[in-house]
Design an enzyme around this catalytic site. Structure first.
Site, PDB file in Angstrom:
ATOM      1  N   ALA A  67     -18.912 -46.056  10.193  1.00 44.77           N
ATOM      2  CA  ALA A  67     -19.186 -45.330   8.951  1.00 44.77           C
ATOM      3  C   ALA A  67     -19.008 -46.268   7.769  1.00 44.77           C
ATOM      4  O   ALA A  67     -18.343 -47.301   7.872  1.00 44.77           O
ATOM      5  CB  ALA A  67     -18.239 -44.141   8.803  1.00 44.77           C
ATOM      6  N   TYR A 135     -19.660 -40.060  -0.707  1.00 45.41           N
ATOM      7  CA  TYR A 135     -19.161 -40.229   0.665  1.00 45.41           C
ATOM      8  C   TYR A 135     -19.150 -38.879   1.389  1.00 45.41           C
ATOM      9  O   TYR A 135     -19.663 -38.751   2.509  1.00 45.41           O
ATOM     10  CB  TYR A 135     -17.754 -40.842   0.645  1.00 45.41           C
ATOM     11  CG  TYR A 135     -17.052 -40.815   1.978  1.00 45.41           C
ATOM     12  CD1 TYR A 135     -17.369 -41.747   2.968  1.00 45.41           C
ATOM     13  CD2 TYR A 135     -16.070 -39.853   2.262  1.00 45.41           C
ATOM     14  CE1 TYR A 135     -16.726 -41.722   4.207  1.00 45.41           C
ATOM     15  CE2 TYR A 135     -15.426 -39.825   3.493  1.00 45.41           C
ATOM     16  CZ  TYR A 135     -15.760 -40.757   4.464  1.00 45.41           C
ATOM     17  OH  TYR A 135     -15.123 -40.725   5.681  1.00 45.41           O
TER      18      TYR A 135
END
Ligand SMILES: NC(=O)c1ccc[n+]([C@@H]2O[C@H](COP(=O)([O-])OP(=O)(O)OC[C@H]3O[C@@H](n4cnc5c(N)ncnc54)[C@H](OP(=O)(O)O)[C@@H]3O)[C@@H](O)[C@H]2O)c1
Length: 304
Positions: A67, A135
């Site tokens: 990620a 995010y």
């Protein structure tokens, strides 16, 4: 024996993001069952590379721990962040569909960005996410991409700490507090974000179990209980016997570029009822990590 368990015994588990905190523990716990991938040899934003590499590896399951995790930098780099956290998950979902294998996508408490009022219950898997910030939004988009894979499991976790290697270079809250306190620096830590910081090893162990029992859907996996970052920092200092001035500040005073959830405690009831036991509690997990860390440092310092 189910087809999935049979496949797990004969085919590897693809661990993507295996050089990170969670991926590192999965690599360690799965041992020879793990086939590991990370930058630079596999960039999951490269659609063709993902398909080519995974179809060749023929894994029994794909676990995506990769990620873009720099929450504040994401505000200035939304395209890169979405490419890794959302579009690339669609590539992995496509590969999983081709392989007819499960995709385990690791996600975050940050998908719950709204403020629920006083004494809220922990967030359940069935609650509607409301991500705030680049995010969080990218991770929610990644969840939706993973949920489109025919066989999928979205594992939401929170505040990960604990790296299998490079202890002093690791980027996480526990190491940041220890680094500063060991240099004798005073600390200012927010006390208005309530969550469940989690030891990456415990989350990795839970994922290994979830893989074996073929759970699907969405599941919350964090260490049990709730705290805020100020209280957690005080606990770290106390357990390490460090004494530096520590001041509680508000999220507004901290003034980070990205928004943070005020309350992101995840309900672990689904996991506990499936497994017959809850995850280790926050403070027990922290003690376990600090013990492991001391031993790892000692070993490193005494090895030739
Ligand atoms: N850390 C937390 O507090 C936290 C909290 C809740 C949920 N999560 C989620 O938990 C998962 C694991 O987090 P973590 O803390 O273990 O992350 P991490 O330590 O930052 O590891 C992520 C790994 O993914 C790699 N990566 C980044 N972009 C990639 C790409 N395009 N292709 C292939 N690999 C790539 C990174 O490589 P580089 O280091 O070279 O970029 C790194 O090795 C993530 O899904 C994260 O969103 C984390």
């Amino acid at each position: 024996m189910s087809r999935m368990i049979q496949a797990i015994l004969t085919n590897p588990i693809a661990v993507i993001g295996a050089a990170g905190q969670l991926g590192g523990w999965l690599r360690q716990l799965l041992g020879e069952r793990a086939r590991t991938f990370d930058l630079p040899e596999l960039d999951i934003t490269d659609h063709d590379a993902v398909l080519r590499v995974l179809l060749a590896a023929r894994p029994a399951a794909i676990v995506n721990c990769a990620a873009y995790t720099n929450v504040d930098r994401a505000e200035a780099e939304p395209d890169v962040c979405f490419a890794v956290n959302a579009t690339a998950v669609a590539h992995l979902a496509e590969a999983a569909a081709e392989l007819d294998c499960p995709l385990v996508q690791v996600s975050t408490d940050y998908v719950f960005g709204n403020t629920p009022g006083d004494n809220p219950p922990p967030w359940r898997e069935t609650d509607v996410p409301a991500p705030r910030g680049v995010y969080a939004e990218s991770k929610r988009a990644g969840e939706l991409a993973a949920l489109r894979a025919p066989k999928h499991l979205v594992v939401r976790t929170c505040g990960l700490y604990g790296h299998t290697t490079l202890v002093d270079q690791a980027r996480n809250f526990v190491e940041a507090i220890l680094r500063k306190a060991e240099r004798g620096e005073s600390l200012r830590v927010v006390d208005d974000q309530v969550c469940s910081p989690s030891y990456a090893r415990d989350v990795a162990e839970a994922i290994c179990w979830l893989l074996d029992v073929e759970i699907t859907g969405i599941i919350h996996v964090t260490n049990a209980g709730a705290t805020n970052w100020y209280e957690f920092a005080r606990e770290i200092l106390a357990l390490r016997g460090l004494s530096v001035p520590i001041e509680a500040i508000s999220t507004a005073e901290y003034n980070a570029p990205a928004p943070r959830p005020a309350y992101s405690v995840l309900d672990g009831a689904r996991y506990a009822s499936l497994r017959g036991a809850a995850m280790p509690r926050i403070h027990a997990a922290l003690r376990a990590y600090l013990t492991w860390r001391s031993r790892a440092l000692e070993k490193r310092n005494t090895s030739p």
